[in-house]
Design an enzyme around this catalytic site. Structure first.
Site, PDB file in Angstrom:
ATOM      1  N   LEU A 174      -7.791  -1.947  -9.493  1.00 48.04           N
ATOM      2  CA  LEU A 174      -6.552  -1.217  -9.472  1.00 48.04           C
ATOM      3  C   LEU A 174      -6.716   0.442  -9.163  1.00 48.04           C
ATOM      4  CD1 LEU A 174      -4.332  -3.350 -11.662  1.00 48.04           C
ATOM      5  CD2 LEU A 174      -4.685  -3.529  -9.487  1.00 48.04           C
ATOM      6  N   GLU A 222      -4.076   3.973  -7.772  1.00 40.46           N
ATOM      7  CA  GLU A 222      -2.661   4.563  -7.686  1.00 40.46           C
ATOM      8  C   GLU A 222      -1.879   3.777  -6.869  1.00 40.46           C
ATOM      9  OE1 GLU A 222      -1.702   6.353 -10.336  1.00 40.46           O
ATOM     10  OE2 GLU A 222      -0.105   6.753  -8.864  1.00 40.46           O
ATOM     11  N   GLY A 223      -2.379   3.297  -5.784  1.00 38.91           N
ATOM     12  CA  GLY A 223      -1.705   2.614  -4.810  1.00 38.91           C
ATOM     13  C   GLY A 223      -1.045   1.203  -5.512  1.00 38.91           C
ATOM     14  N   HIS A 224      -1.846   0.705  -6.201  1.00 40.68           N
ATOM     15  CA  HIS A 224      -1.257  -0.569  -6.779  1.00 40.68           C
ATOM     16  C   HIS A 224      -0.185  -0.080  -7.813  1.00 40.68           C
ATOM     17  CE1 HIS A 224      -5.477  -2.057  -5.749  1.00 40.68           C
ATOM     18  NE2 HIS A 224      -4.763  -2.858  -5.201  1.00 40.68           N
ATOM     19  N   GLY A 263       2.142  -3.565  -0.030  1.00 39.77           N
ATOM     20  CA  GLY A 263       2.176  -2.291   0.360  1.00 39.77           C
ATOM     21  C   GLY A 263       1.912  -2.249   2.086  1.00 39.77           C
ATOM     22  N   ASP A 295      -1.170  -2.530   4.183  1.00 35.48           N
ATOM     23  CA  ASP A 295      -1.791  -3.482   4.784  1.00 35.48           C
ATOM     24  C   ASP A 295      -0.531  -4.219   5.636  1.00 35.48           C
ATOM     25  OD1 ASP A 295      -4.638  -4.264   3.337  1.00 35.48           O
ATOM     26  OD2 ASP A 295      -3.015  -3.439   1.924  1.00 35.48           O
ATOM     27  N   SER A 314      -7.624   2.562  -1.247  1.00 38.61           N
ATOM     28  CA  SER A 314      -8.020   1.316  -1.204  1.00 38.61           C
ATOM     29  C   SER A 314      -9.299   0.866  -2.457  1.00 38.61           C
ATOM     30  CB  SER A 314      -8.784   0.884   0.311  1.00 38.61           C
ATOM     31  OG  SER A 314      -9.387  -0.155   0.388  1.00 38.61           O
TER      32      SER A 314
HETATM   33  P1  AMP Z   1      -5.172  -5.536  -2.695  1.00 40.21           P
HETATM   34  O1  AMP Z   1      -5.285  -5.532  -4.236  1.00 40.21           O
HETATM   35  O2  AMP Z   1      -6.001  -4.562  -1.964  1.00 40.21           O
HETATM   36  O3  AMP Z   1      -5.011  -7.131  -2.274  1.00 40.21           O
HETATM   37  O4  AMP Z   1      -3.619  -4.923  -2.533  1.00 40.21           O
HETATM   38  C1  AMP Z   1      -2.739  -5.580  -3.280  1.00 40.21           C
HETATM   39  C2  AMP Z   1      -1.332  -4.818  -2.963  1.00 40.21           C
HETATM   40  O5  AMP Z   1      -1.341  -3.417  -2.969  1.00 40.21           O
HETATM   41  C3  AMP Z   1      -1.034  -5.124  -1.451  1.00 40.21           C
HETATM   42  O6  AMP Z   1       0.338  -5.145  -1.180  1.00 40.21           O
HETATM   43  C4  AMP Z   1      -1.619  -3.776  -0.693  1.00 40.21           C
HETATM   44  O7  AMP Z   1      -0.913  -3.543   0.530  1.00 40.21           O
HETATM   45  C5  AMP Z   1      -1.067  -2.865  -1.811  1.00 40.21           C
HETATM   46  N1  AMP Z   1      -1.998  -1.558  -1.668  1.00 40.21           N
HETATM   47  C6  AMP Z   1      -3.212  -1.187  -1.454  1.00 40.21           C
HETATM   48  N2  AMP Z   1      -3.438  -0.099  -1.455  1.00 40.21           N
HETATM   49  C7  AMP Z   1      -2.371   0.631  -1.210  1.00 40.21           C
HETATM   50  C8  AMP Z   1      -2.014   1.887  -0.973  1.00 40.21           C
HETATM   51  N3  AMP Z   1      -3.204   2.961  -0.795  1.00 40.21           N
HETATM   52  N4  AMP Z   1      -0.836   1.994  -0.638  1.00 40.21           N
HETATM   53  C9  AMP Z   1       0.350   1.239  -0.737  1.00 40.21           C
HETATM   54  N5  AMP Z   1      -0.044   0.093  -1.004  1.00 40.21           N
HETATM   55  C10 AMP Z   1      -1.287  -0.417  -1.261  1.00 40.21           C
END
Ligand code: AMP
Length: 281
Positions: free
Chosen positions: A40, A42-44, A154, A157, A192
Site C-alpha cells: 500500500l 498513498e494512492g491506496h 482508482g 487503472d 504504483s
Molecule cells: P492495486 O493494489 O494496484 O490493485 O490497486 C488497488 C486500487 O488502488 C485500484 O483501484 C487502483 O486503481 C488504485 N490505485 C493504485 N494506485 C493508485 C494511484 N496512484 N492513484 C489512485 N488510485 C490508485
C-alpha cells in the site's frame, strides 16, 4: 464515520467478514469497500479517505489475485508487505482488513462464467489478454463476499474502473462504483506498487511519462497530410509523437498510447517494469 483510535478488525475468513458486515448493515451503517493487492502507498490511502467520506464503515481487502497474472508475469515477485500495510490501514481509520488466502476466494478453483465486457476490449487487453477476466473474476467474488454499498476504484487503472462499472451494471449489483483521482508524487509520477521495482535511473525516466502525456501534440496543420481522414491522421500523429518522445526519454518499449473516455492512456516498459498512466484530455 470511523474513529482512528478504535482497533481495526482483521480477518482471513469469509464467514467472519460476512458476520461483521451483516452486523453493520443491521445497524443501518453504509459500507464502502476498497479492494487492493497490498504494497500500500498513498494512492491506496487516498481511496480509503474517499471511502470514509461516503460510508460509516470501510472494508479494505488485500489479496494478490493469481487469476489476473499470466504465467510469465510478476505474481511471484509482486511486493508483499502485509504488516506495514495493516499499520497503514489502522492509521487511516479502516474498520476491517480482509486478508484472505486463495482458498477463501477460489474454494473450487479459478474457473468462472463471469467474463469482462466491452470496456475490456483493446488497450490493456491487447497486451494482457488474461487480465480483465482475472479482474472481474476476483472483483465479482469479493463483491459477493463483502456486499458493499459502495466500492472505490482508482482512475490510475482507468480501463479497469470502466470494466468494473460495466460488470456491476451487467450483473445488476446494487453497488455504487466511485472513481478516485490519480495520486501522484511531486514529479507527477502516478504512485504504483510496481514503482518499487524501479532503479534510481529508471525512476527518473518514469517521472517523464506524465509530462510527455500532458504535452500538446503539434496541430494537424503543422503536419503534412497525405490525403484522407484529417482527424484520424492528427490522432495518429499525436500517438506517434508521444510514443517517439517516450522512447527518446528512455522507455524501452511502448505498448500503447490511445485516446478513449476523454482520456489519453498509455502503457510503457522500463526494463522489467510496466507503467501505465492516463490524463484527461
Ligand atoms: P492495486 O493494489 O494496484 O490493485 O490497486 C488497488 C486500487 O488502488 C485500484 O483501484 C487502483 O486503481 C488504485 N490505485 C493504485 N494506485 C493508485 C494511484 N496512484 N492513484 C489512485 N488510485 C490508485
Amino acid at each position: 464515520m470511523s474513529v482512528n483510535n478504535i482497533p481495526m478488525l482483521r480477518t482471513e475468513k469469509r464467514a467472519a467478514l460476512e458476520d461483521t458486515v451483516a452486523r453493520w448493515k443491521a445497524a443501518g451503517q453504509r459500507v464502502a469497500f476498497v479492494p487492493t493487492m497490498g504494497a500500500l502507498h498513498e494512492g491506496h490511502l487516498s481511496l480509503v479517505r474517499l471511502a470514509k467520506q461516503h460510508a460509516e464503515r470501510v472494508v479494505v481487502s488485500i489479496f494478490v489475485n493469481p487469476a489476473q497474472f499470466a504465467p510469465h508475469e510478476d505474481f511471484g515477485s509482486y511486493p508483499r508487505t502485509l504488516e506495514a500495510d495493516l499499520t497503514k490501514l489502522q492509521h487511516a481509520g479502516v474498520d476491517l482488513a480482509y486478508t484472505p488466502l486463495a482458498d477463501e476466494i477460489y474454494p473450487k478453483g479459478q474457473d468462472s462464467d463471469i467474463k469482462a465486457g466491452e470496456a475490456a476490449k483493446g488497450l490493456e487487453s491487447d497486451f494482457r489478454p488474461h487480465f480483465f477476466d482475472g479482474v472481474v473474476n476476483v472483483v465479482a467474488r469479493l463483491f459477493e463476499q463483502v456486499k458493499p454499498d459502495i466500492a472505490i476504484f482508482g482512475e490510475k487503472d482507468y480501463q479497469q474502473l470502466k470494466v468494473v462499472e460495466e460488470l456491476v451494471q451487467t450483473l445488476g449489483l446494487p453497488i455504487e462504483i466511485i472513481g478516485a483521482p490519480i495520486a501522484r508524487d511531486a514529479h507527477g509520477l502516478a504512485l504504483s506498487s510496481r514503482n518499487a521495482y524501479l532503479s534510481a535511473e529508471e525512476l527518473a525516466i518514469a517521472r517523464k511519462l506524465n509530462v510527455i502525456l500532458r504535452k500538446e501534440s503539434p496541430t494537424p496543420s503543422s503536419r503534412p497530410t497525405a490525403g484522407g481522414g484529417e482527424i484520424l491522421r492528427s490522432l495518429d500523429y499525436a500517438r506517434d509523437d508521444i510514443k517517439e518522445a517516450l522512447l527518446e526519454a528512455g522507455f524501452d518499449k511502448v505498448d500503447y498510447v490511445e485516446e478513449r473516455w476523454g482520456r489519453k492512456l498509455a502503457a510503457a516498459w522500463l526494463g522489467k517494469t510496466r507503467l501505465i498512466d492516463n490524463i484527461e484530455i
